[in-house]
Enzyme design. Sequence first.
Site, PDB file in Angstrom:
ATOM      1  N   LYS A   1       0.810  -1.218   0.000  1.00 44.42           N
ATOM      2  CA  LYS A   1       0.000   0.000   0.000  1.00 44.42           C
ATOM      3  C   LYS A   1       0.845   1.271   0.000  1.00 44.42           C
ATOM      4  CE  LYS A   1      -4.046  -2.167   1.903  1.00 44.42           C
ATOM      5  NZ  LYS A   1      -5.188  -2.102   2.779  1.00 44.42           N
TER       6      LYS A   1
ATOM      7  N   GLU B   1      -2.828   7.248   7.845  1.00 46.04           N
ATOM      8  CA  GLU B   1      -3.749   7.953   6.949  1.00 46.04           C
ATOM      9  C   GLU B   1      -4.727   8.750   7.775  1.00 46.04           C
ATOM     10  OE1 GLU B   1      -4.596   5.041   3.134  1.00 46.04           O
ATOM     11  OE2 GLU B   1      -6.209   5.365   4.547  1.00 46.04           O
TER      12      GLU B   1
ATOM     13  N   HIS C   1     -14.731  -3.917   8.836  1.00 53.36           N
ATOM     14  CA  HIS C   1     -14.058  -3.496   7.603  1.00 53.36           C
ATOM     15  C   HIS C   1     -14.212  -4.505   6.472  1.00 53.36           C
ATOM     16  CE1 HIS C   1     -12.492  -0.209   9.886  1.00 53.36           C
ATOM     17  NE2 HIS C   1     -11.751  -0.984  10.654  1.00 53.36           N
TER      18      HIS C   1
ATOM     19  N   ARG D   1      -7.233  -8.313  -9.036  1.00 51.81           N
ATOM     20  CA  ARG D   1      -7.869  -9.625  -9.271  1.00 51.81           C
ATOM     21  C   ARG D   1      -9.356  -9.404  -9.470  1.00 51.81           C
ATOM     22  NH1 ARG D   1     -10.553  -9.486  -4.522  1.00 51.81           N
ATOM     23  NH2 ARG D   1      -9.388  -8.697  -2.731  1.00 51.81           N
TER      24      ARG D   1
HETATM   25  P1  ADP Z   1      -8.070  -3.919   3.417  1.00 56.23           P
HETATM   26  O1  ADP Z   1      -7.097  -4.005   2.265  1.00 56.23           O
HETATM   27  O2  ADP Z   1      -7.576  -4.572   4.653  1.00 56.23           O
HETATM   28  O3  ADP Z   1      -9.464  -4.342   3.040  1.00 56.23           O
HETATM   29  P2  ADP Z   1      -8.689  -1.101   2.974  1.00 56.23           P
HETATM   30  O4  ADP Z   1      -7.609  -0.106   2.869  1.00 56.23           O
HETATM   31  O5  ADP Z   1      -9.342  -1.553   1.706  1.00 56.23           O
HETATM   32  O6  ADP Z   1      -8.146  -2.379   3.791  1.00 56.23           O
HETATM   33  O7  ADP Z   1      -9.806  -0.582   3.954  1.00 56.23           O
HETATM   34  C1  ADP Z   1     -10.892  -1.402   4.373  1.00 56.23           C
HETATM   35  C2  ADP Z   1     -12.007  -0.539   4.977  1.00 56.23           C
HETATM   36  O8  ADP Z   1     -11.503   0.181   6.121  1.00 56.23           O
HETATM   37  C3  ADP Z   1     -12.528   0.549   4.043  1.00 56.23           C
HETATM   38  O9  ADP Z   1     -13.517   0.072   3.178  1.00 56.23           O
HETATM   39  C4  ADP Z   1     -13.075   1.551   5.054  1.00 56.23           C
HETATM   40  O10 ADP Z   1     -14.316   1.116   5.559  1.00 56.23           O
HETATM   41  C5  ADP Z   1     -12.066   1.485   6.187  1.00 56.23           C
HETATM   42  N1  ADP Z   1     -10.997   2.502   5.998  1.00 56.23           N
HETATM   43  C6  ADP Z   1      -9.766   2.288   5.495  1.00 56.23           C
HETATM   44  N2  ADP Z   1      -9.046   3.424   5.463  1.00 56.23           N
HETATM   45  C7  ADP Z   1      -9.831   4.405   5.985  1.00 56.23           C
HETATM   46  C8  ADP Z   1      -9.668   5.811   6.226  1.00 56.23           C
HETATM   47  N3  ADP Z   1      -8.533   6.435   5.945  1.00 56.23           N
HETATM   48  N4  ADP Z   1     -10.718   6.501   6.752  1.00 56.23           N
HETATM   49  C9  ADP Z   1     -11.883   5.853   7.052  1.00 56.23           C
HETATM   50  N5  ADP Z   1     -12.098   4.545   6.849  1.00 56.23           N
HETATM   51  C10 ADP Z   1     -11.090   3.811   6.329  1.00 56.23           C
END
Ligand code: ADP
Length: 502
Positions: free
Chosen positions: A116, A200, A235, A292
């Site tokens: 990431k 973040e 999540h 994917r």
């Molecule tokens: P993973 O790869 O583990 O699925 P993601 O980066 O796709 O992680 O994030 C999964 C979920 O976490 C997102 O869909 C959101 O609900 C929450 N999330 C991630 N980053 C943030 C952020 N900066 N602010 C608010 N919610 C977040």
Amino acid sequence: MIKKILVANRGEIAIRVMRTCREMGIESVAVFSEADRNSMHVRYADEAYFIGPAASAESYLVVDKIIEVAKHCKADAVHPGYGFLSENAGFADRCEQEGIIFIGPSSFAINTMGDKITARKKMLGAGVPVVPGTSEPIMEIGKAFEVIRQIGLPVMVKASAGGGGKGMRLIHEESEIESGIQAAKSEALAAFGNDAVYIEKYIDSPHHIEFQILADKHGHCIHLFERECSVQRRHQKVVEETPSPIMTPEVRKEMGAYAVAAAKAVNYSSAGTIEFIVDDTLNYYFLEMNTRLQVEHPITERVVGVDLVKEQINIANNLPLRFKQDDLKQNGHAIEVRIYAEDPDNNFMPSPGQVKHITEPLGLGVRHDGYVYEGYTIPMYYDPMISKLIVWAPSRPEAIERMKRALYAYKITGIKTSIPFLSRIMNTPDFVKGGYNTHFIQNNKQYLKPNDTASQRLRDVAAITTFIDYLSKAEPKTTVSNNGSKASNWKAFGRKKSLNRL
Ligand code: ADP
């Protein structure tokens, strides 16, 4: 041209890929572990090979075993599905070295987007908006305080190698910074063997909206619009729909263009997904790219009218994309729910076991991608998702009603499933209105909680009251018939009903 595909996966996604193979006249090969001898994907395939013990680390994740089977059965390509080896750049490279086509992007794209922090840097370079935060791993706690003071609390600490919601911590107060970072690091190390984390800004009222893209090996890339995935638990997505209820045509166009730019930045080919986090006023930021096929791809297939696996295979065959951006339109509305073998009324405890009876939902606008059958024992070793129920209708309200109808008709006994929970979601006012964010489940506990007997009794009383009310409004008072005898309201009601039925 590809003539035989080994599907390096199991369960519903293996069958889903094999269905397209069959339609394209391509032979399919299944691999299976000890726990999957009786799995439907083994029966569906043209050929099936045993690859070892139940634990995926000793079967589905062993590159050498998959390659050995592919060579033995003379498969010219491998489709990895999602999960397992699908985002393993080493596997993609190994396939290439062995002269087997990997149906997916290059290992360069997988590597760049799989980390990431690297992906954030790449996106910044490509002019794609990313969530404000760090673009280097957090090495010392002092630096973390400095960065967090700059971007402001709350923040998310996230694992660079993260996935599946693991290695992520929300930090509200300065006192939580040190422990939050430590917790994210150790979770990341345990889950991914890599403890790099970054910070973040936490986006308030977050909506998860992602764009499906398709890119060929000739430099063409298009998007297939968005999917709204904000109904999440820990999540993890629970319900997905397209179009997103909060999207506007202008923002869709902008985000679609950024999604294409993001994919082009890594020379992407095959199907992929660009995930964005979006706030209430439609500010959007790149979150990550999944290199994917996604679990939720069927809703896009239904609304856009494209078989994404077929396009992946065509791209792997070096064919140019068959459509241009302007050829594609969103038609109607689709919703997908994920059915898990777990007990929603007992803290979502996994509920593996034998399926005694199953009645799958059918009818207009319903698609069911599953793999369990009567008498099948769901193994405890893998993800507890047993199927995906997808509905389509011309409008969102009709799609919700159709989903309620399909969930009502979906009966599984022997194991507990998330079906009752999903039905409650469909009946929750915030979902029906459509402006929900990722806090939906947290914010709607009163609608989503199990039906206890007290509330069931209240509902029964309400139903009886409504019925009595209906009778008193629908029927004339007791009347005197021509022959002077008293006619019963019940009889009149019965007659009226049968007339209505005609
Ligand atoms: P993973 O790869 O583990 O699925 P993601 O980066 O796709 O992680 O994030 C999964 C979920 O976490 C997102 O869909 C959101 O609900 C929450 N999330 C991630 N980053 C943030 C952020 N900066 N602010 C608010 N919610 C977040």
